[in-house]
Design an enzyme around this catalytic site. Structure first.
Site, mmCIF file in Angstrom:
data_model
loop_
_atom_site.group_PDB
_atom_site.id
_atom_site.type_symbol
_atom_site.label_atom_id
_atom_site.label_comp_id
_atom_site.label_asym_id
_atom_site.label_seq_id
_atom_site.Cartn_x
_atom_site.Cartn_y
_atom_site.Cartn_z
ATOM 1 N N TYR A 1 56.737 -85.545 20.038
ATOM 2 C CA TYR A 1 55.470 -85.393 19.361
ATOM 3 C C TYR A 1 55.290 -86.596 18.687
ATOM 4 O O TYR A 1 54.437 -87.198 18.649
ATOM 5 C CB TYR A 1 55.299 -84.088 18.377
ATOM 6 C CG TYR A 1 55.109 -82.857 19.399
ATOM 7 C CD1 TYR A 1 54.339 -82.827 20.597
ATOM 8 C CD2 TYR A 1 55.181 -81.431 19.093
ATOM 9 C CE1 TYR A 1 54.010 -81.874 21.339
ATOM 10 C CE2 TYR A 1 55.100 -80.551 19.744
ATOM 11 C CZ TYR A 1 54.355 -80.723 20.963
ATOM 12 O OH TYR A 1 54.211 -79.487 21.511
ATOM 13 N N CYS B 1 45.960 -92.579 10.090
ATOM 14 C CA CYS B 1 44.941 -93.515 10.432
ATOM 15 C C CYS B 1 43.960 -94.063 9.393
ATOM 16 O O CYS B 1 43.635 -95.319 9.254
ATOM 17 C CB CYS B 1 44.088 -92.531 11.468
ATOM 18 S SG CYS B 1 44.672 -92.285 13.151
ATOM 19 N N ALA C 1 55.453 -85.897 24.965
ATOM 20 C CA ALA C 1 56.315 -84.424 24.701
ATOM 21 C C ALA C 1 57.208 -84.505 23.421
ATOM 22 O O ALA C 1 57.504 -83.491 22.820
ATOM 23 C CB ALA C 1 57.207 -84.112 25.818
ATOM 24 N N ASN D 1 43.255 -90.528 21.817
ATOM 25 C CA ASN D 1 44.474 -90.008 21.565
ATOM 26 C C ASN D 1 45.520 -89.892 22.854
ATOM 27 O O ASN D 1 45.142 -89.728 23.710
ATOM 28 C CB ASN D 1 44.501 -88.703 20.704
ATOM 29 C CG ASN D 1 43.992 -87.633 21.422
ATOM 30 O OD1 ASN D 1 42.938 -87.918 22.080
ATOM 31 N ND2 ASN D 1 44.548 -86.392 21.277
ATOM 32 N N GLN D 2 46.846 -90.332 22.492
ATOM 33 C CA GLN D 2 47.876 -90.389 23.624
ATOM 34 C C GLN D 2 48.944 -89.421 23.043
ATOM 35 O O GLN D 2 49.794 -89.814 22.133
ATOM 36 C CB GLN D 2 48.093 -91.831 23.882
ATOM 37 C CG GLN D 2 47.036 -92.692 24.215
ATOM 38 C CD GLN D 2 46.517 -92.444 25.456
ATOM 39 O OE1 GLN D 2 47.394 -92.138 26.529
ATOM 40 N NE2 GLN D 2 45.121 -92.352 25.627
ATOM 41 N N GLU D 3 49.125 -88.375 23.427
ATOM 42 C CA GLU D 3 50.136 -87.449 23.219
ATOM 43 C C GLU D 3 51.502 -87.695 24.028
ATOM 44 O O GLU D 3 51.278 -88.435 25.054
ATOM 45 C CB GLU D 3 49.918 -85.811 23.263
ATOM 46 C CG GLU D 3 48.810 -85.620 22.384
ATOM 47 C CD GLU D 3 48.134 -84.197 22.808
ATOM 48 O OE1 GLU D 3 47.641 -83.827 21.600
ATOM 49 O OE2 GLU D 3 48.560 -83.418 23.383
ATOM 50 N N GLU E 1 42.207 -93.450 16.825
ATOM 51 C CA GLU E 1 41.776 -94.646 15.927
ATOM 52 C C GLU E 1 42.852 -95.782 15.790
ATOM 53 O O GLU E 1 42.570 -97.004 16.042
ATOM 54 C CB GLU E 1 41.581 -94.177 14.460
ATOM 55 C CG GLU E 1 40.496 -92.867 14.149
ATOM 56 C CD GLU E 1 41.230 -91.374 14.545
ATOM 57 O OE1 GLU E 1 40.515 -90.584 13.814
ATOM 58 O OE2 GLU E 1 42.267 -91.336 15.495
#
Length: 160
Positions: free
Chosen positions: A68, A115, A66, A62-64, A75
């Protein structure tokens, strides 16, 4: 009186010793991918791994962000990256795991709705089921025979 439709989903609950060698490799790669997650806001690290028909493995985390909505789940990171590099190679398995940054123990992991829909698209595209291996509680794993088990009423190109 309304008719009813009942949907039954078979889920194999497995101990680590019951995983195939390929499933174990995929889950270990998913666990490694979780360690690479960029999750400074949620501190919830998710890893996914794909086993391809040629035996190669592909991972995603997962790649967050700021902002969102700009982030991306593990996935989809794995699936989109695989598709860019190996667009015609079929997927034989998807493995997903998660953990909190503050803990080493992996937690039950379930793909989000977006996903699930993307996973369903790849299953539709390759015209054969993609088994899914999910981290479960107490060191166990859940094995589903197909992405359609996660999303029985999926939207496909046939609906367009």
């Amino acid at each position: 009186m309304a008719n009813k439709l009942t949907i039954n989903i078979d889920v194999d609950v497995l101990d680590p010793a019951e995983l195939t060698a390929d499933e174990m490799k995929a889950m270990q790669l998913a666990q490694e991918a979780a360690n690479d997650a960029y999750a400074p806001y949620s501190n919830f690290l998710v890893g996914a791994a794909l086993l391809l028909e040629d035996g190669s493995l592909f991972k995603g985390s997962n790649q967050e962000n700021a902002a969102y909505p700009s982030g991306l789940c593990a996935e989809r990171t794995a699936l989109f990256s695989k598709s860019a590099y190996y667009p015609h190679t079929k997927i034989k398995l998807i493995a997903v795991t998660a953990r909190r940054r503050s803990e080493q123990q992996h937690l039950p992991a379930m793909p989000c709705g977006a996903c699930r829909q993307v996973m369903a698209e790849y299953e539709f595209k390759q015209k054969e089921p993609i088994p899914v291996l999910l981290q479960a509680a107490d060191g166990k794993y859940h094995r589903l025979k197909s992405v359609s088990d996660l999303l029985p009423f999926q939207f496909t190109p046939d609906h367009l």
